[in-house]
Design a protein around this motif. Sequence first.
Motif, short mmCIF file in Angstrom:
data_model
loop_
_atom_site.label_atom_id
_atom_site.label_comp_id
_atom_site.label_asym_id
_atom_site.label_seq_id
_atom_site.Cartn_x
_atom_site.Cartn_y
_atom_site.Cartn_z
N GLY A 19 20.64 7.07 9.02
CA GLY A 19 19.70 5.97 9.01
C GLY A 19 18.28 6.50 9.13
O GLY A 19 18.05 7.52 9.78
N CYS A 20 17.35 5.80 8.48
CA CYS A 20 15.96 6.23 8.52
C CYS A 20 15.07 5.01 8.34
O CYS A 20 15.16 4.33 7.31
N PRO A 21 14.20 4.74 9.33
CA PRO A 21 13.28 3.60 9.17
C PRO A 21 12.37 3.80 7.95
O PRO A 21 11.98 4.93 7.65
N GLU A 22 12.07 2.73 7.29
CA GLU A 22 11.20 2.79 6.13
C GLU A 22 9.86 3.42 6.53
O GLU A 22 9.30 3.11 7.57
N GLY A 23 9.39 4.32 5.69
CA GLY A 23 8.13 5.00 5.95
C GLY A 23 8.27 6.28 6.76
O GLY A 23 7.31 7.01 6.94
N GLU A 24 9.46 6.56 7.25
CA GLU A 24 9.68 7.76 8.07
C GLU A 24 10.46 8.84 7.31
O GLU A 24 10.86 9.85 7.88
N GLU A 25 10.65 8.63 6.01
CA GLU A 25 11.47 9.55 5.22
C GLU A 25 10.90 10.98 5.23
O GLU A 25 11.67 11.94 5.37
N ARG A 82 -0.56 16.51 8.86
CA ARG A 82 -1.17 16.23 7.56
C ARG A 82 -0.23 15.42 6.67
O ARG A 82 -0.67 14.49 5.97
N ARG A 83 1.07 15.73 6.71
CA ARG A 83 2.04 14.95 5.92
C ARG A 83 2.08 13.51 6.39
O ARG A 83 2.14 12.58 5.60
N ARG A 84 2.06 13.33 7.71
CA ARG A 84 2.10 11.97 8.27
C ARG A 84 0.85 11.19 7.89
O ARG A 84 0.93 10.02 7.53
N ILE A 85 -0.31 11.82 7.95
CA ILE A 85 -1.56 11.15 7.57
C ILE A 85 -1.52 10.78 6.10
O ILE A 85 -1.90 9.67 5.72
N ALA A 86 -1.04 11.69 5.25
CA ALA A 86 -0.94 11.40 3.81
C ALA A 86 -0.01 10.22 3.57
O ALA A 86 -0.31 9.33 2.75
N SER A 87 1.10 10.20 4.29
CA SER A 87 2.05 9.08 4.16
C SER A 87 1.41 7.77 4.59
O SER A 87 1.57 6.73 3.93
N ASN A 91 0.70 4.42 2.29
CA ASN A 91 1.15 3.08 2.69
C ASN A 91 -0.02 2.11 2.74
O ASN A 91 0.09 0.97 2.30
N LEU A 92 -1.13 2.57 3.27
CA LEU A 92 -2.33 1.74 3.37
C LEU A 92 -2.85 1.37 1.99
O LEU A 92 -3.16 0.20 1.71
N GLU A 93 -2.93 2.36 1.11
CA GLU A 93 -3.41 2.10 -0.25
C GLU A 93 -2.49 1.13 -0.98
O GLU A 93 -2.95 0.24 -1.68
N ALA A 94 -1.19 1.29 -0.82
CA ALA A 94 -0.24 0.39 -1.47
C ALA A 94 -0.41 -1.03 -0.93
O ALA A 94 -0.40 -2.00 -1.69
N ALA A 98 -1.74 -4.20 -3.15
CA ALA A 98 -0.88 -5.38 -3.26
C ALA A 98 -1.65 -6.62 -2.85
O ALA A 98 -1.56 -7.68 -3.49
N ASP A 99 -2.44 -6.54 -1.79
CA ASP A 99 -3.26 -7.67 -1.34
C ASP A 99 -4.31 -8.04 -2.38
O ASP A 99 -4.58 -9.20 -2.62
N GLN A 100 -4.90 -7.05 -3.04
CA GLN A 100 -5.92 -7.29 -4.06
C GLN A 100 -5.32 -8.05 -5.25
O GLN A 100 -5.93 -8.94 -5.79
#
Length: 104
Positions: A19-25, A82-87, A91-94, A98-100
Motif C-alpha cells: 500500500g502507498c498513499p497517493e503522492g508518496e510513490e 529535493r525529490r520530495r520538493i519536486a513532487s 502536485n501544486l502545479e497540477a 486544474a483550478d484555472q
Amino acid sequence: MSEKGALTINLLGREFRVGCPEGEEQQLMASVEYLNRKLRETRDTGKVVGNERIALMVALNIAHEFLQRKPGDSGVDGTAIRRRIASMQENLEAALSADQENLF
C-alpha cells in the motif's frame, strides 16, 4: 505496476504488492532503493545466508543506525528532500492548473 493506493516493489528479486498513499510513490521507491542496496550489501558479504536472515540483519542494522543519531544531527538526505520538493511542486502545479481550467 501500480493501482490507486498500491505499488508493486521488488526486493532481492522478489515482487511484493504494498500500500502507498497517493503522492508518496517517489518516497516509497527511494526507500525500496535504499533497502535493496542494504540487502545486497549484506547478502554479498556471504556471512548471512537466507533471505529471511538477511532481511532481519538489515532491519537490525537500519534500526541501530537510526538510534545512533544524536539530537541535532540532521541525518538528512538532500537528494530525498529535493525529490520530495519536486513532487510537491508537481502536485501544486497540477492543482493550480486544474483550478484555472475550472474558472472558465
